[in-house]
Design a protein around this motif. Structure first.
Motif, PDB file in Angstrom:
ATOM      1  N   GLU A 130      61.694  86.744  -3.211  1.00 25.90           N
ATOM      2  CA  GLU A 130      62.958  86.531  -2.511  1.00 25.90           C
ATOM      3  C   GLU A 130      63.286  85.050  -2.355  1.00 25.90           C
ATOM      4  O   GLU A 130      64.441  84.639  -2.514  1.00 25.90           O
ATOM      5  N   ILE A 131      62.294  84.222  -2.022  1.00 25.23           N
ATOM      6  CA  ILE A 131      62.560  82.804  -1.802  1.00 25.23           C
ATOM      7  C   ILE A 131      62.875  82.090  -3.111  1.00 25.23           C
ATOM      8  O   ILE A 131      63.796  81.263  -3.177  1.00 25.23           O
ATOM      9  N   GLN A 132      62.126  82.396  -4.156  1.00 25.08           N
ATOM     10  CA  GLN A 132      62.444  81.800  -5.459  1.00 25.08           C
ATOM     11  C   GLN A 132      63.865  82.139  -5.872  1.00 25.08           C
ATOM     12  O   GLN A 132      64.606  81.298  -6.383  1.00 25.08           O
ATOM     13  N   ASN A 133      64.251  83.385  -5.630  1.00 22.56           N
ATOM     14  CA  ASN A 133      65.606  83.822  -5.976  1.00 22.56           C
ATOM     15  C   ASN A 133      66.648  83.104  -5.125  1.00 22.56           C
ATOM     16  O   ASN A 133      67.713  82.718  -5.621  1.00 22.56           O
ATOM     17  N   ALA A 134      66.355  82.923  -3.826  1.00 17.60           N
ATOM     18  CA  ALA A 134      67.285  82.220  -2.933  1.00 17.60           C
ATOM     19  C   ALA A 134      67.464  80.768  -3.367  1.00 17.60           C
ATOM     20  O   ALA A 134      68.582  80.231  -3.338  1.00 17.60           O
ATOM     21  N   ARG A 135      66.374  80.125  -3.783  1.00 17.71           N
ATOM     22  CA  ARG A 135      66.462  78.743  -4.249  1.00 17.71           C
ATOM     23  C   ARG A 135      67.322  78.631  -5.513  1.00 17.71           C
ATOM     24  O   ARG A 135      68.132  77.707  -5.647  1.00 17.71           O
ATOM     25  N   LEU A 136      67.150  79.568  -6.417  1.00 18.74           N
ATOM     26  CA  LEU A 136      67.959  79.556  -7.636  1.00 18.74           C
ATOM     27  C   LEU A 136      69.431  79.800  -7.321  1.00 18.74           C
ATOM     28  O   LEU A 136      70.317  79.184  -7.915  1.00 18.74           O
ATOM     29  N   THR A 137      69.695  80.698  -6.380  1.00 21.36           N
ATOM     30  CA  THR A 137      71.074  80.988  -5.992  1.00 21.36           C
ATOM     31  C   THR A 137      71.706  79.787  -5.300  1.00 21.36           C
ATOM     32  O   THR A 137      72.860  79.439  -5.562  1.00 21.36           O
ATOM     33  N   LYS A 138      70.954  79.144  -4.420  1.00 18.07           N
ATOM     34  CA  LYS A 138      71.465  77.966  -3.710  1.00 18.07           C
ATOM     35  C   LYS A 138      71.842  76.861  -4.686  1.00 18.07           C
ATOM     36  O   LYS A 138      72.849  76.175  -4.509  1.00 18.07           O
ATOM     37  N   ALA A 139      71.026  76.715  -5.730  1.00 13.72           N
ATOM     38  CA  ALA A 139      71.302  75.707  -6.759  1.00 13.72           C
ATOM     39  C   ALA A 139      72.312  76.192  -7.794  1.00 13.72           C
ATOM     40  O   ALA A 139      72.650  75.461  -8.725  1.00 13.72           O
ATOM     41  N   MET A 140      72.765  77.448  -7.636  1.00 14.98           N
ATOM     42  CA  MET A 140      73.675  78.087  -8.583  1.00 14.98           C
ATOM     43  C   MET A 140      73.099  78.071  -9.997  1.00 14.98           C
ATOM     44  O   MET A 140      73.806  77.920 -10.994  1.00 14.98           O
ATOM     45  N   ASN A 141      71.776  78.255 -10.073  1.00 12.30           N
ATOM     46  CA  ASN A 141      71.080  78.295 -11.366  1.00 12.30           C
ATOM     47  C   ASN A 141      70.953  79.754 -11.807  1.00 12.30           C
ATOM     48  O   ASN A 141      69.895  80.368 -11.722  1.00 12.30           O
ATOM     49  N   PHE A 142      72.050  80.298 -12.281  1.00  8.31           N
ATOM     50  CA  PHE A 142      72.075  81.703 -12.673  1.00  8.31           C
ATOM     51  C   PHE A 142      71.564  81.910 -14.098  1.00  8.31           C
ATOM     52  O   PHE A 142      71.332  83.046 -14.517  1.00  8.31           O
TER      53      PHE A 142
END
Length: 481
Positions: A130-142
């Motif tokens: 969940e946290i790795q995914n949140a970090r990617l989303t925050k950085a908009m690294n889709f």
């Protein structure tokens, strides 16, 4: 091109690639499984949807959303939330494991005891990424999220198909989802580059929890509302009828759910970055609203028109009883994607209290209405769902619109031309389909191809002639890439 616009366009491209790539693979696998498995076996999995969704929300506690919206987030914050999620996932799994006999008794399906006890292991798996995914989303690294999702879904789907061919029935669906979750977890750890530190900061936890618990409560209300139809149909009707409803709902969600999910993932961090500039926020909000309605309305109206040949061609005649359900759900879903980023306005403004209040009011009215229409059967539930989606969209738009000076009347004026054009095009293609069926006696594939080509030719052609803002913005988006 501005930095925000570049990031947003890139985010939109990759998140739509992820969402639709994953869904196209899932869709193909589901078609194969629908030909191999009985509707009742899909119905059994549908019975567990509300419990699995509620468990997922409780595991995270809304803390990931808090991380995404916060400006200054440190390793201490990420690690704290990671260990909270992990501990929460174990507690939730133990709770679901204990409740399994009661869930099975509620539906009068003994097999659900073992199914949910195995299936619920995904709570623990999901907590690990969940946290790795949140970090990617925050950085908009889709881009990385796309790379992670597609092979995991493909591998899980292949396992499901193989098990279904070997006669494992409902367990094909269970192990398909477990393998997908496991692979997504592994890929996040390999590709995201983040690891937790052995830290749990009470102050950090309190900060994120104060925002997150309201998100959790509103999320639980949303899950209860979205799945109350499944609960009622599963309790009062057969697993087969629930299977028909579940399949109709999932097919109607192919455009709706994908557009809503993709737009939500991009708009939340984007809105957060300009949350203090109401003028700019309104401009962005308006363009996104027009764009999502333009494509979502077209897809769902077309699906309504081609529903019968589509079901027969893809998943055979035995699923035709789901067609009437599907048509109603298509109409009900036209405005649904607006809910996601209407609520995102409230989130980025820090009004999780208002969000919770609105969700409570909407769901109270909705649940009361649902129980009133139960005597009218499944169709009563479906038509009420259609009506309430309009009401809920109005409520969300009213409050988010007040925050950015974009009243509902102005919003409706901006999307009305698209709604009228999609409906008119649908009527034309409906009569065309009747002609193709009764006069030319075309097979289902021929009807699907001609109806779809005609629909989008007419729809896009008249959109261009009418100079709709949505088609202009879309062309500009493509040209400036």
């Amino acid at each position: 091109m501005s930095s925000l616009r570049k990031t947003t366009v890139s985010g939109l491209v990759w998140t739509f690639s992820q969402q639709f790539g994953v869904q196209l693979i899932s869709f193909g696998i589901t078609i194969i499984l629908a030909r191999l498995l009985a509707p009742s076996e899909f119905g059994l999995i549908a019975m567990l949807t509300v419990f699995m969704a509620a468990g997922s929300v409780l595991v995270d506690g809304g803390l990931s959303s808090s991380l995404i919206r916060s400006d200054a987030v440190t390793q201490r914050d990420y690690s704290t939330v990671f260990f909270f999620n992990l501990g929460g996932s174990i507690v939730i799994y133990a709770l679901v494991y204990s409740l399994a006999p009661y869930i099975a008794h509620f539906y009068k399906q003994e097999i659900l005891i073992s199914v949910i006890r195995v299936y619920a292991i995904v709570f623990v798996m999901n907590a690990f990424y969940e946290i790795q995914n949140a970090r990617l989303t925050k950085a908009m690294n889709f881009k990385i999220q796309t790379i992670i999702q597609i092979p995991a879904v493909l591998a899980g789907g292949l396992l499901g198909v193989i098990m279904a061919m070997q006669g494992y029935g409902v367990w094909s669906l269970v192990w398909m989802n477990i393998l997908q979750s496991f692979l997504i977890t592994v890929f996040h750890w390999v590709l995201s580059g983040w690891r937790p530190s052995l830290i749990f900061d009470k102050s950090s936890f309190k900060t994120h929890f104060n925002f997150g618990y309201k998100m959790t409560l509103s999320g639980l209300l949303e899950i209860l509302y979205k799945n109350i139809y499944v609960l009622i149909i599963g309790k009062n009707y057969s697993a087969t009828q629930l299977g028909y409803y579940s399949r109709a709902d999932s097919l109607s969600q192919l455009p709706t759910g994908n557009i809503a999910t993709a737009m939500n993932k991009v708009t939340y961090p984007m809105f957060a970055s300009i949350s203090q500039d109401n003028i700019r926020l309104k401009v962005v909000y308006k363009k996104l609203m027009q764009q999502v309605i333009f494509w979502n309305a077209a897809c769902l109206v077309l699906l309504y028109v081609i529903a019968e040949p589509l079901f027969r061609f893809l998943i055979t005649d035995r699923w035709l009883p789901a067609v009437p359900y599907f048509k109603i759900l298509c109409i009900a879903g036209i405005l649904y994607p607006l809910h996601a980023y209407n609520l995102n306005i409230l989130k980025v403004k820090g009004r999780s209290d208002l969000l919770l209040k609105l969700e409570g009011i909407k769901k109270t009215i909705s649940i009361a209405g649902i129980f009133c229409v139960i005597p009218f059967g499944i169709y009563g539930l479906l038509y009420f769902q259609l009506l309430f989606n309009v009401v809920a969209c109005y409520i969300n738009s009213f409050y988010s619109g007040k925050m950015i000076n974009y009243p509902v009347k102005e919003q409706l004026k901006d999307i009305l031309p698209t709604l009228i054009l999609s409906a008119a095009t649908g009527i034309v293609c409906h009569f065309l389909d009747i002609f193709l069926q009764h006069n030319l006696h075309l097979p289902d594939l021929g009807r699907l191809l001609i109806d779809s080509f005609t629909f989008f030719t007419v729809y896009l052609g008249f959109s261009h002639l009418a100079q709709l803002d949505a088609i202009y913005d879309f062309k500009q988006l493509i040209l400036r890439r």
